[in-house]
Design an enzyme around this catalytic site. Sequence first.
Site, PDB file in Angstrom:
ATOM      1  N   HIS A 248       0.837  -1.209   0.000  1.00 39.19           N
ATOM      2  CA  HIS A 248       0.000   0.000   0.000  1.00 39.19           C
ATOM      3  C   HIS A 248       0.871   1.258   0.000  1.00 39.19           C
ATOM      4  CE1 HIS A 248      -3.732   2.280   1.227  1.00 39.19           C
ATOM      5  NE2 HIS A 248      -2.789   3.114   1.643  1.00 39.19           N
ATOM      6  N   GLU A 249       1.849   1.285   0.876  1.00 31.90           N
ATOM      7  CA  GLU A 249       2.690   2.465   1.007  1.00 31.90           C
ATOM      8  C   GLU A 249       3.646   2.625  -0.180  1.00 31.90           C
ATOM      9  OE1 GLU A 249       1.638   4.559   3.012  1.00 31.90           O
ATOM     10  OE2 GLU A 249       0.435   3.249   4.277  1.00 31.90           O
TER      11      GLU A 249
ATOM     12  N   HIS B 144       1.899   4.605  -2.761  1.00 29.37           N
ATOM     13  CA  HIS B 144       2.006   6.053  -2.481  1.00 29.37           C
ATOM     14  C   HIS B 144       3.385   6.571  -2.891  1.00 29.37           C
ATOM     15  CE1 HIS B 144      -1.815   6.318  -0.545  1.00 29.37           C
ATOM     16  NE2 HIS B 144      -1.467   5.624   0.522  1.00 29.37           N
TER      17      HIS B 144
END
Length: 194
Positions: free
Chosen positions: A96-97, A100
């Site tokens: 997920h990160e 980003h």
Amino acid sequence: MEDAAAPNSGSDLNLGGKRGKSIEECEDMIQRSFRNPIVKFLMEQMEKSGCRVGDNFVKAVVCTGPVAGGFTKGRGITVCSNYLTIQDEVNQVVIHELIHAYDECRAKNLDWTNCAHHACSEIRAGHLSGDCHFKRELLRGFIKLRGHEQECIKRRVLKSLRGNPYCSEVAAKDAMEAVWDTCYNDTKPFDRAP
């Protein structure tokens, strides 16, 4: 950074009273996550896009708020050791990160104080990381057979944007709706959502 209370963008979680791991145990789990094919692919794509992923780009920390991790521009990814218990959770946070981080890398003008920019990256991370897979939603206590993924992503985007001091509840919802189609359908660096 020892305390990851306020990253630019964070993964939320349903704590359910569980206790996490030590920083050392979490660091070992982070190292194991680097063998995950999606993690490897995202790290390679970051490098290909000109963004170096150094040895300390992903680190375990003790967090004060109930988040699983976060990405902070210029600092990298933090994984909250005290809220994670199993390898799959660490893998999910790192994936997920990394999405980003990839967004930050490819969009040189990404402004995390802009609700639409933040919402777009959260939509992409929610969609591309598998955060809203049916199995995960079921474990969180959300049971819906149709439309669960998009509903989950929207819920989690709004939850993340609540942590952005530049986004009111109304601004967050408006921003998410304004960018939804474009950002949900943007699957880069994947050919399609994994």
